[in-house]
Structure formats: C-alpha cells, structure tokens
Design a protein around this motif. Structure first.
Motif, PDB file in Angstrom:
ATOM      1  N   LEU A 163     -33.314 -61.761  19.469  1.00  0.00           N
ATOM      2  CA  LEU A 163     -34.482 -61.406  18.666  1.00  0.00           C
ATOM      3  C   LEU A 163     -34.803 -62.475  17.621  1.00  0.00           C
ATOM      4  CD1 LEU A 163     -33.790 -57.597  18.199  1.00  0.00           C
ATOM      5  CD2 LEU A 163     -35.595 -58.640  19.577  1.00  0.00           C
ATOM      6  N   GLY A 164     -34.262 -63.689  17.834  1.00  0.00           N
ATOM      7  CA  GLY A 164     -34.579 -64.796  16.951  1.00  0.00           C
ATOM      8  C   GLY A 164     -33.736 -64.883  15.705  1.00  0.00           C
ATOM      9  N   GLY A 165     -32.659 -64.082  15.631  1.00  0.00           N
ATOM     10  CA  GLY A 165     -31.796 -64.106  14.464  1.00  0.00           C
ATOM     11  C   GLY A 165     -30.667 -65.107  14.595  1.00  0.00           C
ATOM     12  N   GLN A 166     -29.867 -65.192  13.536  1.00  0.00           N
ATOM     13  CA  GLN A 166     -28.720 -66.087  13.513  1.00  0.00           C
ATOM     14  C   GLN A 166     -27.498 -65.473  14.204  1.00  0.00           C
ATOM     15  OE1 GLN A 166     -28.116 -69.282  11.447  1.00  0.00           O
ATOM     16  NE2 GLN A 166     -30.263 -69.383  12.035  1.00  0.00           N
ATOM     17  N   GLY A 167     -27.545 -64.174  14.472  1.00  0.00           N
ATOM     18  CA  GLY A 167     -26.365 -63.509  15.030  1.00  0.00           C
ATOM     19  C   GLY A 167     -25.245 -63.397  14.022  1.00  0.00           C
ATOM     20  N   ALA A 168     -25.508 -63.689  12.777  1.00  0.00           N
ATOM     21  CA  ALA A 168     -24.506 -63.685  11.724  1.00  0.00           C
ATOM     22  C   ALA A 168     -25.227 -63.790  10.379  1.00  0.00           C
ATOM     23  CB  ALA A 168     -23.544 -64.872  11.901  1.00  0.00           C
ATOM     24  N   PRO A 169     -24.571 -63.318   9.313  1.00  0.00           N
ATOM     25  CA  PRO A 169     -23.333 -62.535   9.337  1.00  0.00           C
ATOM     26  C   PRO A 169     -23.607 -61.080   9.729  1.00  0.00           C
ATOM     27  CG  PRO A 169     -24.070 -62.865   7.080  1.00  0.00           C
ATOM     28  CD  PRO A 169     -25.012 -63.644   7.941  1.00  0.00           C
ATOM     29  N   LEU A 170     -22.581 -60.427  10.254  1.00  0.00           N
ATOM     30  CA  LEU A 170     -22.689 -59.038  10.684  1.00  0.00           C
ATOM     31  C   LEU A 170     -22.013 -58.063   9.719  1.00  0.00           C
ATOM     32  CD1 LEU A 170     -22.094 -59.396  14.526  1.00  0.00           C
ATOM     33  CD2 LEU A 170     -24.250 -59.463  13.257  1.00  0.00           C
ATOM     34  N   VAL A 171     -21.153 -58.583   8.854  1.00  0.00           N
ATOM     35  CA  VAL A 171     -20.434 -57.734   7.892  1.00  0.00           C
ATOM     36  C   VAL A 171     -21.376 -57.015   6.923  1.00  0.00           C
ATOM     37  CG1 VAL A 171     -18.739 -57.775   6.002  1.00  0.00           C
ATOM     38  CG2 VAL A 171     -18.304 -59.065   8.089  1.00  0.00           C
ATOM     39  N   PRO A 172     -22.574 -57.548   6.606  1.00  0.00           N
ATOM     40  CA  PRO A 172     -23.422 -56.866   5.613  1.00  0.00           C
ATOM     41  C   PRO A 172     -23.758 -55.415   5.924  1.00  0.00           C
ATOM     42  CG  PRO A 172     -24.159 -59.111   5.843  1.00  0.00           C
ATOM     43  CD  PRO A 172     -23.098 -58.909   6.899  1.00  0.00           C
ATOM     44  N   TYR A 173     -23.803 -55.017   7.192  1.00  0.00           N
ATOM     45  CA  TYR A 173     -24.032 -53.596   7.465  1.00  0.00           C
ATOM     46  C   TYR A 173     -22.890 -52.771   6.892  1.00  0.00           C
ATOM     47  CZ  TYR A 173     -24.792 -49.123   9.697  1.00  0.00           C
ATOM     48  OH  TYR A 173     -24.990 -47.779   9.898  1.00  0.00           O
ATOM     49  N   PHE A 174     -21.660 -53.232   7.126  1.00  0.00           N
ATOM     50  CA  PHE A 174     -20.485 -52.557   6.570  1.00  0.00           C
ATOM     51  C   PHE A 174     -20.565 -52.543   5.045  1.00  0.00           C
ATOM     52  CE2 PHE A 174     -16.271 -52.891   4.688  1.00  0.00           C
ATOM     53  CZ  PHE A 174     -15.587 -51.827   5.263  1.00  0.00           C
ATOM     54  N   ASP A 175     -20.890 -53.685   4.449  1.00  0.00           N
ATOM     55  CA  ASP A 175     -21.011 -53.764   2.994  1.00  0.00           C
ATOM     56  C   ASP A 175     -22.016 -52.734   2.483  1.00  0.00           C
ATOM     57  OD1 ASP A 175     -19.198 -55.875   2.833  1.00  0.00           O
ATOM     58  OD2 ASP A 175     -20.772 -57.411   2.913  1.00  0.00           O
ATOM     59  N   HIS A 176     -23.148 -52.645   3.182  1.00  0.00           N
ATOM     60  CA  HIS A 176     -24.212 -51.733   2.743  1.00  0.00           C
ATOM     61  C   HIS A 176     -23.745 -50.286   2.747  1.00  0.00           C
ATOM     62  CE1 HIS A 176     -28.032 -49.725   2.314  1.00  0.00           C
ATOM     63  NE2 HIS A 176     -27.888 -49.158   3.498  1.00  0.00           N
ATOM     64  N   VAL A 177     -23.137 -49.828   3.852  1.00  0.00           N
ATOM     65  CA  VAL A 177     -22.771 -48.413   3.936  1.00  0.00           C
ATOM     66  C   VAL A 177     -21.542 -48.084   3.100  1.00  0.00           C
ATOM     67  CG1 VAL A 177     -23.845 -48.133   6.203  1.00  0.00           C
ATOM     68  CG2 VAL A 177     -21.406 -48.705   6.068  1.00  0.00           C
ATOM     69  N   ALA A 178     -20.688 -49.080   2.846  1.00  0.00           N
ATOM     70  CA  ALA A 178     -19.438 -48.804   2.134  1.00  0.00           C
ATOM     71  C   ALA A 178     -19.493 -49.109   0.641  1.00  0.00           C
ATOM     72  CB  ALA A 178     -18.290 -49.597   2.780  1.00  0.00           C
ATOM     73  N   PHE A 179     -20.387 -50.017   0.207  1.00  0.00           N
ATOM     74  CA  PHE A 179     -20.296 -50.504  -1.170  1.00  0.00           C
ATOM     75  C   PHE A 179     -21.605 -50.460  -1.974  1.00  0.00           C
ATOM     76  CE2 PHE A 179     -16.560 -52.391   0.765  1.00  0.00           C
ATOM     77  CZ  PHE A 179     -15.596 -52.104  -0.205  1.00  0.00           C
ATOM     78  N   THR A 180     -22.697 -50.006  -1.380  1.00  0.00           N
ATOM     79  CA  THR A 180     -23.916 -49.873  -2.180  1.00  0.00           C
ATOM     80  C   THR A 180     -23.689 -48.856  -3.286  1.00  0.00           C
ATOM     81  OG1 THR A 180     -25.377 -50.455  -0.336  1.00  0.00           O
ATOM     82  CG2 THR A 180     -26.356 -49.233  -2.166  1.00  0.00           C
ATOM     83  N   ASP A 181     -24.030 -49.249  -4.512  1.00  0.00           N
ATOM     84  CA  ASP A 181     -23.873 -48.377  -5.671  1.00  0.00           C
ATOM     85  C   ASP A 181     -25.263 -47.972  -6.171  1.00  0.00           C
ATOM     86  OD1 ASP A 181     -21.792 -47.477  -7.897  1.00  0.00           O
ATOM     87  OD2 ASP A 181     -23.573 -48.235  -8.945  1.00  0.00           O
ATOM     88  N   ALA A 182     -25.378 -46.741  -6.630  1.00  0.00           N
ATOM     89  CA  ALA A 182     -26.688 -46.240  -7.042  1.00  0.00           C
ATOM     90  C   ALA A 182     -27.230 -46.976  -8.259  1.00  0.00           C
ATOM     91  CB  ALA A 182     -26.586 -44.746  -7.347  1.00  0.00           C
ATOM     92  N   ASP A 183     -26.337 -47.486  -9.108  1.00  0.00           N
ATOM     93  CA  ASP A 183     -26.786 -48.046 -10.383  1.00  0.00           C
ATOM     94  C   ASP A 183     -26.486 -49.533 -10.568  1.00  0.00           C
ATOM     95  OD1 ASP A 183     -27.600 -45.433 -11.359  1.00  0.00           O
ATOM     96  OD2 ASP A 183     -25.459 -44.996 -11.546  1.00  0.00           O
ATOM     97  N   GLU A 184     -25.558 -50.080  -9.798  1.00  0.00           N
ATOM     98  CA  GLU A 184     -25.074 -51.441 -10.046  1.00  0.00           C
ATOM     99  C   GLU A 184     -25.393 -52.374  -8.890  1.00  0.00           C
ATOM    100  OE1 GLU A 184     -20.969 -52.793 -11.886  1.00  0.00           O
ATOM    101  OE2 GLU A 184     -20.731 -52.440  -9.727  1.00  0.00           O
ATOM    102  N   PRO A 185     -26.173 -53.435  -9.100  1.00  0.00           N
ATOM    103  CA  PRO A 185     -26.343 -54.446  -8.049  1.00  0.00           C
ATOM    104  C   PRO A 185     -25.056 -55.258  -7.897  1.00  0.00           C
ATOM    105  CG  PRO A 185     -27.485 -55.121 -10.056  1.00  0.00           C
ATOM    106  CD  PRO A 185     -26.957 -53.741 -10.315  1.00  0.00           C
ATOM    107  N   ARG A 186     -24.614 -55.445  -6.651  1.00  0.00           N
ATOM    108  CA  ARG A 186     -23.316 -56.038  -6.395  1.00  0.00           C
ATOM    109  C   ARG A 186     -23.408 -57.200  -5.412  1.00  0.00           C
ATOM    110  NH1 ARG A 186     -19.560 -50.610  -5.350  1.00  0.00           N
ATOM    111  NH2 ARG A 186     -19.187 -50.131  -7.559  1.00  0.00           N
TER     112      ARG A 186
END
Length: 396
Positions: A158-181
C-alpha cells in the motif's frame, strides 16, 4: 476451517510472540495471555526467554545479510530459522510451565535479511520489498499451532515503509488520557513513537531515528573483541568527538523526513568501516570512538524529535525499551539530551524492556486473527489501513 473459525471467535488467547532483530544474536520469545482488541485489549505476560543463535547459525545469518549470500543459503536459512523458532517456543513454554496444548497462536516476525522500502525499478515495475526468513508454514507444522508471519508485506503493498510496526502496540498499551508520551525502542535500530494524550490511531507518529545497538555492538566487536559494550563501560571511559558527531549527523538518513525506516543497508558493516576510518584519521582512542558512536544514537534520537516531532507535538515523558536500556552511558546521554523531560525504563511501567518487541508480535498476531488492521498509515506512509501478516495453519 472449523478450527480457524473457532480461533477467530475465541476472545481470550494464549499467544507466543517471537522477535529476532537486527542484532542477529538470537530469538526473543514472550508468552502472553491476550483478550479483547484495540484500546480494550488486556495483556497478561506469563514468561519471557532469549534463546541465543548457535554459532554456525549466527554466522550463516550474517553471511545472508551481506552481499556474499547465495540463493541456496537464503532458501535453507528460511527452513533452519523455523526450527530455531520452534525451539524458542518450546523454551518459553517450559519457562512458564505451560503445555503445548494450551497454546493458541504464535506471532513470528522472522529474521530480516533485506529491507528495501523505497520504490525501485524491478523488471520495469517500481516495487517496495522486504524479506524476513523463518518459514511460517514450517513453524506451524512443527508446533501444531497456527502461526502469523510476514507482517510487513501488506503495508509495503500500500506504498508504506512496512516499518515500524511496534507503534500499534505502543498505542493500545501506553496511550495516556492526559500525558503526551514518547516510546523509544533501542534495538539494533532506534525507533520513536509519539502518542498524543488520548489520541486516536491516526494521531500516532513514529519512525526509525537511526542506529542504536547495531553500530555500538559492531564497534565493540572490532575494538574490544566483545559482543557489546556492556553497561556502556567503554563509552563512559571515552570523550565524544563532537566534530565527528556533527559530520555523522549530516548523513543522508538523518536528513530524510519521516516516514522512514532503516537497517543494515544504511548502518551495517560499510557504515562501521567509514566511522572507524574517520575516527582513526582524527586520532581517537577506542574509548573515544565508542563514546562518539554512543552519543550518535542519543543525539540522532533527540535531533529527530526536535526536527520532526516537537514543532507539532511535544512530549512530557520518554519511555525506553530494548537492549539499549541496559547501556548506562547511552541512557545518561539520552537524559542529558531530553532534560527536563523525564527519561525512564519501560520496566517502570510493568513491561520487561527486553520483551517488548516479542510482546508486540504476539499482539499483532492476535489482532490479525481478530481481523483488525494494525498498520498505522500516519507512521508508515501507507495509503490505507490493513490487516498485517499471513496466517499459516498446521495439518490435522
């Protein structure tokens, strides 16, 4: 087919994630219990092991990632790595005291031997390509368990870099409601994920920032006959050469805007040769050379954040994972660069720093079976979201 439908309908799964990265040192295996999906995902880590590659296998992998590889080497290594992955699964199950029958699914990233994300002509057609070895069908047959592998190809299509893939994990595991990380992984390559407070998946930004352990480990081998600069001791004894560092930071990759990804093509043996030559021409000691290379990682991470992230989204915390978290000199340099932003190990958030990438591919496999898209076009540059990975199933 009935077994696959049952697996799809099953909410809670016991999954092993496998990761063998650009350090080429072995296989990380994490056993985890996963339930639900997306922001509602729950994760209970059960066990983690690192299984070093046997010497002959490691030598063959190094050969296969270089220009001296042959198609026969590549073909045989694809099957041989599947056997190594099966052993790693057995080891982590034993570590957890879990029977094979309790395992529902395996997510195997595979060993990257070539990653070519920029479109290049091939027989009259511009293509983006990547190759991860460790045959998923062989692994599924050995284990008697479905395996998801080949995670990068769909995003590239689909024209992407194929990487990085970890950000999906980061998003579901570490997104905080109040703090940009910021989530920084220091594997062979350093990659940075930026999570806005309470942000949706399309608000996530992430990209590779440059080398981490890849260059440091290569220099440790050449300068000190060691596998790594343990705890950053050699770097701590040296003084960085800031003029050489400035020259290095002018390299092509560092000046390229995201989305971008990298690997041994940019920072492998040839890069280390050039860095060593420049250091020797400046009369640097081995310790000074190691200090300069270590600061290159910290400085390139901060430079990428300052140039490509901070103007639109500052962060209030940087959470670090990967093998580089054990390098005290590197962590000190990162803390100096990012001050007053706190820099802390992901261990302080309940995740083993060494296990994160293996956990990620367990989560990606789980979501593949759920039918959930896990690439992030805001990260990879792909034209659309898509499910990642190819599912291989064992025989009856």
């Amino acid at each position: 087919m009935d077994a696959l439908l049952a697996l799809h309908r099953q909410s809670r799964r016991t999954v092993v994630g496998l990761m063998s990265g650009t350090s080429l040192d072995g296989v990380d295996a994490a056993l985890v219990h996963l339930d639900d999906s997306g922001p509602d995902l729950t994760m209970e880590s059960e066990a983690f092991v690192h299984v070093p590659y046997p010497g002959p296998l490691q030598e063959l992998i190094h050969k296969t990632t270089s220009s001296s590889s042959s198609i026969r080497d590549v073909t045989r290594l694809d099957a041989r790595l599947a056997e190594a992955y099966a052993d790693a699964v057995g080891n982590v199950l034993e570590e957890a005291g879990t029977d094979r029958e309790a395992l529902d699914l395996v997510g195997a990233h595979g060993q990257t031997v070539c990653h070519l994300p920029e479109p290049t002509d091939c027989a009259g057609e511009a293509v983006r390509a990547t190759l991860q070895l460790g045959n998923s069908s062989t692994l599924a047959t050995r284990l008697g368990v479905p395996v998801v592998g080949n995670f990068r190809a769909a995003d590239l299509a689909l024209g992407g870099q194929g990487a990085p893939l970890v950000p999906y994990f980061d998003h579901v595991a570490f997104t905080d409601a109040d703090e940009p990380r910021g989530l920084l992984n220091l594997g062979g390559i350093a990659n940075l994920t930026v999570l806005p407070a309470g942000g949706a998946p399309d608000a996530v930004r992430a990209f590779d920032t440059g080398p981490a352990n890849m260059v440091i480990d290569a220099l440790a081998a050449r300068l000190f006959d060691a596998a790594m600069d343990r705890d950053g001791r050699h770097a701590a004894q040296g003084t960085p050469d800031h003029d050489l560092l400035a020259d290095l930071l002018e390299g092509d990759f560092f000046r390229r805007e995201p989305p971008k990804s990298t690997g041994r093509a940019d920072f492998g043996a040839g890069y280390v040769d050039r860095l060593l030559s420049a250091a020797q021409s400046r009369g640097l000691s081995p310790e000074d050379t190691m200090a300069t290379a270590t600061l290159l990682t910290a400085a390139s991470v901060y430079q990428a954040y300052a140039q490509y992230v901070r103007p639109a989204q500052s962060i209030e915390r940087l959470i670090v994972s990967g093998g580089g978290v054990h390098n005290d000199a590197l962590l000190r340099m990162l803390k100096d660069a990012f001050a007053p932003i706190p820099v802390e190990s992901i261990a302080e958030h309940g995740v083993d720093p060494d296990a994160k990438e293996a956990l990620c591919f367990a989560v990606l496999a789980h979501e593949t079976v759920n039918g959930v898209p896990t690439n992030l076009p805001s990260v990879t540059g792909a034209s659309a979201r898509t499910r990642l990975g190819s599912l291989s199933v064992p025989g009856p």
